[in-house]
Design a protein around this motif. Structure first.
Motif, short mmCIF file in Angstrom:
data_model
loop_
_atom_site.label_atom_id
_atom_site.label_comp_id
_atom_site.label_asym_id
_atom_site.label_seq_id
_atom_site.Cartn_x
_atom_site.Cartn_y
_atom_site.Cartn_z
N VAL A 8 0.86 -1.18 0.00
CA VAL A 8 0.00 0.00 0.00
C VAL A 8 0.89 1.22 0.00
O VAL A 8 2.10 1.12 0.15
N LYS A 9 0.27 2.37 -0.15
CA LYS A 9 1.04 3.61 -0.22
C LYS A 9 1.69 3.94 1.12
O LYS A 9 1.07 3.82 2.17
N TRP A 49 10.28 9.70 4.61
CA TRP A 49 10.56 11.00 5.23
C TRP A 49 11.71 10.90 6.23
O TRP A 49 11.67 10.11 7.16
N LYS A 92 9.33 15.04 2.70
CA LYS A 92 8.99 13.66 2.34
C LYS A 92 8.56 13.55 0.88
O LYS A 92 8.26 14.55 0.22
N MET A 93 8.54 12.33 0.40
CA MET A 93 7.91 12.07 -0.87
C MET A 93 7.22 10.72 -0.76
O MET A 93 7.73 9.80 -0.14
N ASP A 94 6.04 10.63 -1.39
CA ASP A 94 5.25 9.41 -1.26
C ASP A 94 5.87 8.27 -2.04
O ASP A 94 6.44 8.46 -3.11
N ASN A 133 4.46 5.48 -3.99
CA ASN A 133 3.17 5.06 -4.54
C ASN A 133 3.20 3.61 -4.99
O ASN A 133 4.27 3.04 -5.21
N THR A 134 2.02 3.06 -5.18
CA THR A 134 1.95 1.71 -5.74
C THR A 134 1.89 1.77 -7.26
O THR A 134 2.00 0.75 -7.92
N ASP A 135 1.71 2.96 -7.79
CA ASP A 135 1.45 3.09 -9.23
C ASP A 135 2.68 3.44 -10.04
O ASP A 135 2.76 3.12 -11.22
N ASN A 136 3.61 4.14 -9.44
CA ASN A 136 4.71 4.69 -10.23
C ASN A 136 5.93 4.85 -9.35
O ASN A 136 5.86 4.68 -8.13
N ASN A 167 8.60 7.45 -7.88
CA ASN A 167 8.90 8.85 -7.66
C ASN A 167 10.40 9.02 -7.49
O ASN A 167 11.08 8.13 -6.99
N ALA A 202 5.26 8.44 6.51
CA ALA A 202 4.37 9.56 6.79
C ALA A 202 2.98 9.39 6.18
O ALA A 202 2.22 10.34 6.11
N GLU A 203 2.65 8.22 5.72
CA GLU A 203 1.32 8.03 5.14
C GLU A 203 0.66 6.85 5.83
O GLU A 203 1.24 5.75 5.87
N LEU A 204 -0.53 7.07 6.35
CA LEU A 204 -1.24 6.00 7.06
C LEU A 204 -1.25 4.73 6.20
O LEU A 204 -1.67 4.77 5.04
N CYS A 205 -0.76 3.62 6.77
CA CYS A 205 -0.62 2.43 5.94
C CYS A 205 -1.14 1.18 6.64
O CYS A 205 -1.08 0.09 6.10
N SER A 230 -5.22 2.52 -2.05
CA SER A 230 -4.47 1.29 -1.84
C SER A 230 -4.75 0.73 -0.45
O SER A 230 -4.94 -0.47 -0.28
N LEU A 231 -4.81 1.61 0.54
CA LEU A 231 -5.05 1.15 1.90
C LEU A 231 -6.49 0.69 2.09
O LEU A 231 -6.76 -0.34 2.71
N THR A 244 -3.88 -1.45 -8.74
CA THR A 244 -2.70 -1.19 -9.57
C THR A 244 -2.30 -2.41 -10.40
O THR A 244 -1.99 -2.29 -11.58
N THR A 275 -4.38 4.34 -8.27
CA THR A 275 -4.87 4.85 -6.98
C THR A 275 -4.80 6.37 -6.88
O THR A 275 -5.49 6.97 -6.07
N THR A 280 3.15 15.97 -2.20
CA THR A 280 4.20 14.96 -2.08
C THR A 280 3.91 13.71 -2.90
O THR A 280 4.64 12.74 -2.83
N VAL A 281 2.81 13.74 -3.65
CA VAL A 281 2.43 12.55 -4.41
C VAL A 281 3.36 12.32 -5.60
O VAL A 281 3.49 11.22 -6.10
N TYR A 317 6.64 19.89 1.72
CA TYR A 317 7.19 18.53 1.80
C TYR A 317 7.55 18.19 3.24
O TYR A 317 7.54 17.03 3.63
N ASP A 362 1.33 15.77 6.06
CA ASP A 362 1.09 14.56 6.85
C ASP A 362 1.79 14.55 8.20
O ASP A 362 2.14 13.50 8.71
N PRO A 374 4.71 12.47 12.64
CA PRO A 374 3.73 12.30 11.56
C PRO A 374 2.33 12.25 12.14
O PRO A 374 2.14 11.95 13.31
N ARG A 400 -1.63 10.71 12.29
CA ARG A 400 -2.26 9.40 12.23
C ARG A 400 -1.40 8.28 12.80
O ARG A 400 -1.42 7.16 12.31
#
Ligand SMILES: [Cu+2]
Lengths: 356, 623
Positions: free
Chosen positions: A174-175, A179, A186-188, A190-193, A195, A218-221, B141-142, B230, B236, B301-302, B372, B376, B444, B446
C-alpha cells in the motif's frame, strides 16, 4: 476582555520559551536542518513565518484597539459606515505583494528540489555517476537497493555525507511516504509509479545527530504505521565506500563462529531463509524479497526500526513480534520457538556483521 | 385545519417530526442529529488524545486507534459540522430572505433523512465487526487492502448521506434564487444567506466527484472491479484527485457559512452595518471559485511534478487575499461601533485571531517546497483544526447561542455560555497550538503511538490537557441547554435587541408559515432600516390572504430507510444468502415509495385568512 489580553501575553511568552528551548531533536526535527534540502525548506519556513507574524502583528494591533476602544459605553447608535474604497484597496494590494514575496522563492525551490536530471545521465556501463538508491516501502519495513553497487540492505539506510543522493521511491503493497525530517521533506512511495527526488546529508548535521538520523513513514498504511521507522547512517564518503566494498565482498552467507550461533544458523536456514536473505546481492527479483535483508543485521542500530539492537530486544522480537509491531508480516509465519532456539537464533543474528 | 394550534402528546410530537416538511423543524432535527454526532466525534477525539498523552501507551490497540481516527474525522466533517450548519441554514436562511419555507419542502425532509440514515449506518460499523480504518481520506491502496466491512460502511454510509447533502444544497440554491421577498435583491441579502448560497453551489459541484469516487471504490470492493487496483491496470492516484476535488471545496462548504454566521453576529453586537458589504460578497464568491482550483495542494508529495506543484502553490496562496479582505472587514465593522460582549460576540471576537492563525499556516502550507516537510505531520493537524475548530466550531457554538432564542423561543444562560466559551477557547489553543511544533519536530499524523526519546512527550501531554478543557466546555453547554429548556422563559421577536435582518422581525419561534404577510424589503438590514425610522416592524408587501402550505409526509423517511436496508444487502451479499434479497427489498421500498409519491397528488393545504386573523386575537398560540 482583560483576561483575553493577559492570556495572549501569556501565550506569547510561552511561545518564546518554546522557540528558545524546543527545536526538537537533531536526528528528527525539521527545525534542525542537516542537509541542503532541509535547509532550503527551513529557509522557506522562516521567510513565510516572518511574513505571517507580520500580518498577525498588524491584525492584532487593530484587534486590540477595536476590542478595548469600542466597547459599548452608552446607548448611542454609532455611525453606519458602508465601507472605504481606499482601505479596501490597501488590504487587497498589500497581501498580494506579500504573497509574491513568498511565491517566487516557493516556485524556484519547488523546481530546484525536483531536479533529478543526474539520474538520467548514464555512463558506458549503463550506470549513473550519481549515487542512486531504490527505496521500496513495505508493510512496516523499508528496503534500500543500491543498483549501481548491486547490493541490498534494509531498515538502515547507509549514505555518504556531503553529496547528493538520488532516490527512486515506490511501495510494494500500500502507499507509504518516505521522510527523513532533519534531512529533507517527504515524498510518497506510490503503488502506481516510481517517484524520484534527492537529498543531501550534511556532515556537520550528521555529527550532531551521532551519524544516525530517524526516518519515518508519513502516510497511514495500517495498524503499525506509527512504528514504520527506519534509520539513516550518514558517514563520510570513504567510510561509505568501505561499507559498500565489504557488502560486495559477501558472496556466501557469513559463517558464525560460536557453537550456539552455528546452531542458530541451522535453525535460520530451516525457518527463516525463505523470507530473509543473508547475502546482499540484488539478483533475486523484488517479489522474492518479502522481508528485510539481514546481511548486515548485526551492524544495525535498531531491531525492526524501533528497538535498540541488543540481545534482549532481538529475543523479544523473535518471541513475539506481534505485540511489538501489530499486524506485521512476520508474526505467526515460523512456528513457535523454544527459548533455546531463540537464544541460538539471537546469537547467530548478532554475528551477522560486515564491519568490525 | 387548525390542529396545528393544539398541544400534542409525546407520540404525536415524534410523529410530527418524522413527517415534517417544515424547514424550522427540519432544522431542529439537523441540530439534534448533528449535535449527537458531534458528541460521538468528540468522544473519539478524547480517546485519541488519551492514547497520545504518554509515549507507548496501550489505552487502545493499534488497529482500534485507526478506526477511531477515521471515524473521528468522518463523523466530525460529514455528520457533525455539515448537518449543524445545515441546521442553521434551514432555520435562518428562509427567514432572512422573507420566505415561508424552502423551495422543495419534501426534498428538504428527504435530504435530512438520507443524511440521518447514512450516518447511523456508518456508525453501526462499531457494532458490526469494526469501523473503517483508512482515515477519512480513505486512500485507495489502503482502503482496498483493509479487511472486514469497515470501509464498506464508510462507502455506503457516505453515499447515502452525501445524496442527502446534495439535495439540501440544490434546495437552498433554488430557494435563494426564487423565493426572496419583494425588494430582497441579491445585493440586499444578508451575508449568511450569501454564504449559504455559495456553499450550496460548492456542494452542487463538489459532491458529484465524491460520489463518483465512492462509487468506483465501492465497485472495486463489493463487485470485483479494478478501478484502483494497480496490479490490474488501475490507478490509486485517481482516487486522491477525486477525493480532493471534493475535499478541498468541502473545507469552504464548511467555513463559508461559518463566515456568514459571524458576519451576522458582528454587526448586531457592534450596532453597525457590515463594513464593505459588497466586497464581502465578492470575497465570498471568489473564495468559492478559487476553492475549486487548489485541490492538488493536498497532494504536493504525491509526485505530480514541479509544474503542477508550483501552479497549485500559487493558486492556493491567492485564496489568502479574499480571506484577508474578510478579516479586515470584520475588524472595521467593529471599529467605531458600540460593542456588546455577549456570548455569541465572544466567539466572534475570538474567532478572528484564531482563524487568522489557521489562515496563515495555510499560506505556509501552500509553499509547496516547504510543504514537503509539513505534509502529513501534526503541523497539518494543527492547521486544519485551527481552521475547522477556530472557524467552523466557533461559528456553530456562536450560532447556537445567537439563534437559540429564534429557534426555540428561550434564551441560553449568558453566564454559563461565557464559561463554555472560556473553557473552549483556552482548551482549543492549548490542544492545537503545540501541535504545530510537534509536527515540525518530526511527528507524523495518524500515528497510534510514539516512542520515547524523540522529544515528543511534553507537547503531546499539553495537547491532551487542552482536550479536556474542550470536553468540559461541551458538558457546560449541554447543562446550559437543559436548564434553559426546563426554565422555559419565553422571549419576544428581537431578544438581542439589535437585530438587523428579517428573522428578528417575526416571533420567536416563528409561526409555521413564518410571515403572515411577506415583508417589503427596502435595503440591506431591512429591519434595522425600519427601526431607525421609528417603526416597530416590517411593512407588509401584500394584503393579508390565504397561505398555501405543503402537507407533512412520511415518505421521505421511508425512501431513506429503504436505502439503509439496501446498503446492508449490498454489503453482505457475498457473505450471506440473505444479502441479495435484502438488497432488492431495500431498493423496492425506496423506489416503491418514490413511485407512490409520484402518482399520489398532494396539493398541500391553505391556511385561510380568517384563521390568521383569529391567531392575532388569541396571542400565545404555539405553532
Ligand atoms: Cu507506511
Amino acid at each position: 476582555m482583560k483576561k483575553l489580553a493577559k492570556w495572549r501575553l501569556f501565550s506569547l511568552l510561552a511561545l518564546m520559551a518554546l522557540i528558545l528551548s524546543g527545536c526538537g531533536k537533531p536526528y528528527l526535527s525539521t527545525l534542525q536542518p542537516a542537509g541542503e534540502v532541509a535547509q532550503r525548506q527551513y529557509d522557506l519556513m522562516q521567510l513565510s513565518t516572518i511574513i505571517m507574524v507580520g500580518v498577525i502583528a498588524v491584525v492584532t494591533i487593530i484587534f486590540l484597539i477595536v476590542v478595548f476602544r469600542f466597547k459599548r459605553k452608552d446607548e448611542q447608535i454609532p455611525k453606519q459606515v458602508e465601507g472605504s474604497h481606499k482601505l479596501e484597496i490597501i488590504w487587497t494590494v498589500i497581501p498580494i505583494l506579500l504573497l509574491l514575496v513568498l511565491a517566487v522563492p516557493t516556485v524556484i525551490e519547488t523546481f530546484r528540489l525536483a531536479d533529478v536530471s543526474a539520474m538520467d545521465e548514464v555512463n558506458e556501463d549503463g550506470k549513473t555517476d550519481a549515487l542512486v538508491i531504490n527505496v521500496r516501502a513495505n508493510l512496516y519495513w523499508w528496503e534500500f537497493e543500491y543498483p549501481n553497487e548491486e547490493i541490498v540492505t534494509s531498515q538502515e539506510l547507509v549514505v555518504p555525507t556531503d553529496q547528493r543522493v538520488y532516490f527512486n521511491l515506490k511501495a510494494s503493497d500500500v502507499k507509504h511516504s518516505f521522510w527523513i525530517p532533519s534531512v529533507g521533506g517527504k515524498m510518497d512511495t506510490n503503488t502506481d509509479n516510481i517517484n524520484k527526488f534527492w537529498l543531501k546529508f550534511d556532515s556537520k548535521g550528521a555529527e550532531k545527530a551521532n551519524e544516525l538520523f530517524y526516518g519515518k513513514c508519513a502516510e497511514l498504511c495500517g495498524p503499525s504505521h506509527a512504528l514504520m521507522d527506519f534509520k539513516v547512517r550518514a558517514v563520510p564518503s570513504d567510510e561509505f565506500d568501505q561499507w559498500v566494498a565489504s557488502m560486495q565482498g559477501i558472496e556466501e552467507p557469513i559463517q558464525p563462529e560460536t557453537a550456539l550461533a552455528q546452531e542458530g544458523q541451522e535453525l535460520f536456514n530451516q525457518s527463516c531463509i525463505g523470507c530473509h536473505a543473508i547475502t546482499p546481492n540484488n539478483a533475486s527479483p523484488e517479489a522474492a524479497r518479502v522481508a528485510p535483508n539481514l546481511t548486515d543485521f548485526g551492524d544495525r542500530a535498531y531491531v525492526a526500526g524501533i528497538l535498540e539492537n541488543n540481545e534482549e530486544n532481538i529475543k523479544k522480537w523473535l518471541a513475539d513480534p506481534e505485540t511489538l509491531k501489530p499486524g506485521n508480516k512476520m508474526s505467526k509465519t515460523y512456528g513457535e520457538l523454544t527459548p533455546e532456539q531463540i537464544d541460538a537464533l539471537t546469537a547467530y543474528l548478532m554475528e551477522l556483521k560486515v564491519q568490525e | 385545519m387548525s390542529t396545528y394550534a393544539q398541544k400534542k402528546g409525546f407520540g404525536a410530537t415524534v410523529w410530527d417530526y418524522l413527517t415534517t416538511v417544515d424547514h424550522k423543524k427540519i432544522a431542529v432535527l439537523y441540530l439534534i442529529a448533528g449535535g449527537f454526532f458531534f458528541v460521538v466525534g468528540g468522544l473519539e477525539a478524547m480517546f485519541i488524545r488519551i492514547q497520545l498523552a504518554v509515549p507507548n501507551s496501550d489505552f487502545v490497540s493499534a488497529g482500534l486507534y485507526n478506526q477511531i481516527l477515521t471515524m473521528h474525522g468522518t463523523t466530525m466533517i460529514f455528520l457533525a459540522a455539515m448537518p449543524l450548519l445545515f441546521g442553521f441554514m434551514n432555520a435562518i436562511m428562509p427567514l432572512q430572505i422573507g420566505a415561508r419555507d424552502v423551495a422543495f419542502p419534501f426534498i428538504n425532509a428527504l435530504g435530512f433523512w438520507l443524511f440521518f440514515f447514512g450516518g447511523v449506518f456508518l456508525n453501526l460499523s462499531w457494532f458490526l465487526g469494526g469501523a473503517p480504518d483508512a482515515g477519512w481520506t480513505s486512500y485507495a491502496s489502503l482502503s482496498l487492502a483493509s479487511e472486514g466491512h469497515g470501509i464498506d460502511f464508510y462507502l455506503l454510509g457516505l453515499q447515502i448521506s452525501g445524496a442527502g447533502t446534495l439535495m439540501g444544497g440544490i434546495n437552498f440554491l433554488v430557494t435563494i434564487i426564487n423565493m426572496r421577498a419583494p425588494g430582497m435583491t441579491y445585493m440586499r441579502m444578508p451575508l449568511f444567506t450569501w454564504t449559504t448560497f455559495v456553499a450550496s453551489a460548492l456542494i452542487l459541484f463538489a459532491f458529484p466527484p465524491l460520489t463518483v469516487g465512492i462509487f468506483l471504490l465501492m465497485f472495486d470492493r463489493l463487485f470485483g472491479s479494478n478501478f484502483f487496483v494497480t496490479a490490474a491496470g488501475g490507478n490509486t492516484i485517481i482516487w486522491e484527485h477525486l477525493f480532493w476535488i471534493f475535499g478541498h471545496p468541502e473545507v469552504y462548504i464548511l467555513v463559508l457559512p461559518a463566515f456568514g454566521i459571524f458576519s451576522e453576529i458582528i454587526p448586531v453586537f457592534s450596532r453597525k452595518r457590515l463594513f464593505g458589504y459588497s466586497s464581502m460578497v465578492f470575497a465570498t464568491v471568489l473564495i468559492g471559485f478559487l476553492g475549486f482550483m487548489v485541490w492538488a495542494h493536498h497532494m504536493f508529495t504525491v509526485g505530480l511534478g514541479p509544474i503542477a506543484n508550483a501552479i497549485f502553490a500559487v493558486a492556493t496562496m491567492a485564496i489568502a487575499v479574499p480571506t484577508g479582505i474578510k478579516i479586515f472587514n470584520w475588524l472595521f465593522t467593529m471599529w467605531g461601533g458600540s460593542i456588546k460582549f455577549t456570548t455569541p460576540m465572544h466567539y466572534a471576537v475570538a474567532f478572528i485571531p484564531s482563524f487568522l492563525m489557521g489562515g496563515v499556516t495555510g499560506v505556509m502550507l501552500a509553499s509547496a517546497a516547504a510543504d514537503y516537510q509539513y505534509h502529513d505531520t501534526y503541523f497539518v493537524v494543527a492547521h486544519f483544526h485551527y481552521v475547522i475548530v477556530g472557524g467552523v466550531v466557533f461559528a456553530i457554538l456562536a450560532g447556537t447561542t445567537f439563534y437559540w432564542p429564534k429557534m426555540f423561543g428561550t434564551m441560553l444562560n449568558e453566564t454559563l455560555g461565557k464559561i463554555t466559551f472560556w473553557l473552549f477557547f483556552i482548551g482549543f489553543h492549548l490542544t492545537f497550538f503545540i501541535q504545530h511544533f510537534l509536527g515540525l519536530w518530526g511527528m507524523p499524523r495518524r500515528i497510534f503511538t510514539f516512542l520515547e526519546g524523540q522529544g515528543l512527550e511534553t507537547g503531546n501531554f499539553v495537547s491532551t490537557v487542552g482536550a479536556f478543557f474542550m470536553a468540559a466546555a461541551t458538558v457546560v453547554l449541554v447543562i446550559n441547554i437543559i436548564i434553559t429548556t426546563v426554565k422555559n422563559e419565553r422571549v419576544g421577536n428581537d431578544p438581542w435587541g439589535d437585530g438587523r435582518t428579517l428573522e428578528w422581525a417575526i416571533p420567536s419561534p416563528p409561526p409555521f408559515y413564518n410571515f403572515k404577510q411577506l415583508p417589503l424589503v427596502r435595503g440591506l438590514d431591512p429591519l434595522w432600516i425600519e427601526k431607525m425610522e421609528g417603526k416597530k416592524g416590517m411593512t407588509p408587501a401584500e394584503p393579508l390572504g390565504d397561505i398555501h402550505m405543503p402537507n407533512a409526509s412520511f415518505i421521505p423517511f421511508v425512501i431513506s430507510f429503504g436505502l439503509f436496508v439496501a446498503a446492508f444487502g449490498a454489503m453482505y451479499r457475498l457473505d450471506y444468502g440473505w444479502g441479495l434479497p435484502v438488497l432488492i427489498i431495500g431498493l423496492a421500498i425506496t423506489f416503491g415509495s418514490m413511485f407512490l409519491r409520484s402518482v399520489k397528488d398532494d396539493h398541500g393545504f391553505h391556511i385561510h385568512k380568517e384563521e390568521l386573523i383569529d391567531e392575532d386575537d388569541n396571542k400565545g398560540v404555539k405553532a
